[in-house]
Design a protein around this motif. Structure first.
Motif, PDB file in Angstrom:
ATOM      1  N   UNK A 276       0.854  -1.178   0.000  1.00 43.54           N
ATOM      2  CA  UNK A 276       0.000   0.000   0.000  1.00 43.54           C
ATOM      3  C   UNK A 276       0.896   1.236   0.000  1.00 43.54           C
ATOM      4  N   UNK A 277       0.797   2.016  -1.030  1.00 41.34           N
ATOM      5  CA  UNK A 277       1.619   3.210  -1.139  1.00 41.34           C
ATOM      6  C   UNK A 277       1.123   4.279  -0.173  1.00 41.34           C
ATOM      7  N   UNK A 278       2.034   5.142   0.256  1.00 38.70           N
ATOM      8  CA  UNK A 278       1.616   6.265   1.091  1.00 38.70           C
ATOM      9  C   UNK A 278       2.089   7.564   0.458  1.00 38.70           C
ATOM     10  N   UNK A 279       1.451   8.639   0.863  1.00 43.05           N
ATOM     11  CA  UNK A 279       1.712   9.949   0.264  1.00 43.05           C
ATOM     12  C   UNK A 279       2.823  10.702   0.982  1.00 43.05           C
ATOM     13  N   UNK A 280       3.359  10.122   2.052  1.00 42.22           N
ATOM     14  CA  UNK A 280       4.353  10.819   2.852  1.00 42.22           C
ATOM     15  C   UNK A 280       5.675  10.958   2.105  1.00 42.22           C
ATOM     16  N   UNK A 281       6.335  12.100   2.295  1.00 38.44           N
ATOM     17  CA  UNK A 281       7.653  12.306   1.704  1.00 38.44           C
ATOM     18  C   UNK A 281       8.686  11.443   2.439  1.00 38.44           C
ATOM     19  N   UNK A 282       9.674  10.978   1.722  1.00 36.32           N
ATOM     20  CA  UNK A 282      10.672  10.092   2.298  1.00 36.32           C
ATOM     21  C   UNK A 282      12.007  10.782   2.570  1.00 36.32           C
ATOM     22  N   UNK A 283      12.085  12.065   2.283  1.00 35.47           N
ATOM     23  CA  UNK A 283      13.336  12.774   2.545  1.00 35.47           C
ATOM     24  C   UNK A 283      13.106  14.275   2.571  1.00 35.47           C
ATOM     25  N   UNK A 284      14.078  14.968   3.133  1.00 35.55           N
ATOM     26  CA  UNK A 284      14.086  16.433   3.130  1.00 35.55           C
ATOM     27  C   UNK A 284      15.534  16.881   3.280  1.00 35.55           C
ATOM     28  N   UNK A 285      15.970  17.822   2.468  1.00 33.52           N
ATOM     29  CA  UNK A 285      17.367  18.278   2.552  1.00 33.52           C
ATOM     30  C   UNK A 285      17.674  19.030   3.846  1.00 33.52           C
ATOM     31  N   UNK A 286      16.627  19.415   4.587  1.00 36.61           N
ATOM     32  CA  UNK A 286      16.834  20.227   5.792  1.00 36.61           C
ATOM     33  C   UNK A 286      16.645  19.435   7.092  1.00 36.61           C
ATOM     34  N   UNK A 287      16.174  18.192   6.980  1.00 37.38           N
ATOM     35  CA  UNK A 287      15.782  17.440   8.172  1.00 37.38           C
ATOM     36  C   UNK A 287      16.927  17.253   9.158  1.00 37.38           C
ATOM     37  N   UNK A 288      18.025  16.683   8.725  1.00 40.05           N
ATOM     38  CA  UNK A 288      19.127  16.415   9.648  1.00 40.05           C
ATOM     39  C   UNK A 288      19.716  17.701  10.213  1.00 40.05           C
ATOM     40  N   UNK A 289      19.752  18.741   9.397  1.00 39.67           N
ATOM     41  CA  UNK A 289      20.274  20.025   9.885  1.00 39.67           C
ATOM     42  C   UNK A 289      19.375  20.575  10.983  1.00 39.67           C
ATOM     43  N   UNK A 290      18.069  20.444  10.801  1.00 37.51           N
ATOM     44  CA  UNK A 290      17.131  20.930  11.818  1.00 37.51           C
ATOM     45  C   UNK A 290      17.230  20.107  13.102  1.00 37.51           C
ATOM     46  N   UNK A 291      17.403  18.801  12.962  1.00 36.88           N
ATOM     47  CA  UNK A 291      17.562  17.953  14.152  1.00 36.88           C
ATOM     48  C   UNK A 291      18.820  18.362  14.911  1.00 36.88           C
ATOM     49  N   UNK A 292      19.886  18.637  14.174  1.00 36.94           N
ATOM     50  CA  UNK A 292      21.145  19.060  14.791  1.00 36.94           C
ATOM     51  C   UNK A 292      20.970  20.359  15.566  1.00 36.94           C
ATOM     52  N   UNK A 293      20.310  21.327  14.960  1.00 37.04           N
ATOM     53  CA  UNK A 293      20.060  22.612  15.636  1.00 37.04           C
ATOM     54  C   UNK A 293      19.160  22.401  16.852  1.00 37.04           C
TER      55      UNK A 293
END
Length: 359
Positions: A276-293
């Motif tokens: 079953x496919x889902x509509x959620x995005x599987x990546x973001x170029x800013x995710x890890x940077x935001x987690x770090x901050x």
């Protein structure tokens, strides 16, 4: 010939059901009287993402389950009464009370019966003496003597754990409370009880905590994944009708009954075994940077990857309530990214952050 409005029923659903099973059950309510009925479903991508996030609100990690079991079996006392105060444990383990009860129930009803659940009750008692001095009353009352030995004195009041005193005297908590009530009726004491707790007695201590924790964590994870897949199937069926339906075989304008019927029939025929496919995005170029901050700006707090992912998804939890953490501008920023993806990014950055602190 037109239909009289009195002959038409309607169900208006302003949100997205969490499964096609729920959808079928809800729309069926309008047709129970035999009249022609229509169902109007209102939903959007934002609602879907929010509902999907909330399905991860009860998830827990193997490490947390293992810590919880260590507390459950701290008092290796077969046949004795043990207790876990709900509110405190829920906050300490960042685990909903319902999840704790689920784990305790599995320890009772699983392949091996490790414990027996007892009725929930308040376990902290605060007691005041009035008529007779505590020491004098203890000389003629063994239960009062046990209370004095097991209690802490706070501002002239005696505070004790009910199961601990009951175990030391060999009676049940019910008998203990009955005795206290009798002393109260005689004017000897007043008392108050608080701290609702799960109570249980231990039958057997697990030989391998790690194996048991892994087994039950896997079981809970499968339940969580099952619920998420059901929501995805519901959203996919509704989105297909709105966006991809070719309006053939009976579908027209906003009426998609034939289309949805086919989707629902296919779903039940396949019994949820297909991807079953889902509509959620599987990546973001800013995710890890935001987690770090986020970690740098909250260095005083101790997070798990799941806790960080919950905050990024805007999901409150016992240890990280929305009243406090919704003030962070990271709260709910990544609800459009699949929860496991956010959690994996949080795990990676958390390991990097802890590693730098250690050096």
């Amino acid at each position: 010939m037109g239909l009289d409005k009195s002959d038409v029923g309607a169900v208006i659903h302003y949100s997205l059901p969490e499964s096609l099973e729920e959808y079928v059950q809800e729309i069926g309510r309008a047709g129970r009287d035999g009249r022609l009925s229509y169902c109007h479903l209102f939903f959007d991508d934002t609602t879907y993402c929010k509902l999907r996030s909330l399905l991860h609100s009860e998830g827990i990690d193997e490490y947390t389950v293992s810590k919880f079991f260590c507390q459950v079996f701290t008092k290796n006392a077969h046949g004795k009464i043990c207790s876990i105060i709900k509110e405190a444990a829920s906050r300490d383990f960042d685990m909903k009370e319902e999840v704790m009860l689920t784990l305790l129930t599995q320890l009772e009803l699983g392949e091996v019966q490790y414990l027996r659940l007892l009725p929930e009750q308040n376990v902290t008692c605060t007691l005041n003496f009035y008529k007779t001095a505590p020491v004098l009353l203890a000389d003629k009352d063994l239960l009062v003597s046990a209370i004095l030995k097991k209690s802490e004195t706070r501002q002239g009041q005696y505070v004790f754990d009910i199961p601990t005193v009951a175990n030391s005297t060999g009676i049940t908590t019910f008998d203990l409370l009955t005795h206290l009530q009798n002393l109260k009726l005689k004017g000897e004491i007043t008392y108050d009880v608080k701290d609702p707790a799960y109570c249980y007695s231990i039958d057997e201590v697990p030989k391998d905590f790690c194996s048991l924790s892994a087994q039950l964590t896997r079981w809970l994870s499968e339940i969580e994944s099952y619920k998420v897949r059901k929501l995805d199937a519901m959203f996919n069926a509704a989105a297909f009708a709105v966006n991809d339906c070719e309006k053939m075989q009976g579908c027209n304008d906003a009426h998609h009954t034939p289309c949805l019927q086919r989707k629902i029939m296919d779903y039940f025929k396949e019994d949820g075994t297909h991807d079953i496919l889902n509509k959620m995005c599987q990546s973001s170029p800013f995710l890890r940077a935001d987690v770090k901050v986020f970690l740098q700006s909250n260095s005083h707090a101790k997070f798990t990857p799941r806790a960080i992912a919950r905050i990024m998804h805007g999901i409150p939890s016992p240890a990280y309530p929305s009243t406090t953490w919704s003030k962070s501008h990271f709260w709910g920023r990544y609800t459009h990214i699949d929860f496991p993806v956010v959690m994996e990014a949080a795990r990676t950055e958390l390991m990097n952050f802890v590693g730098k602190e250690a050096t």
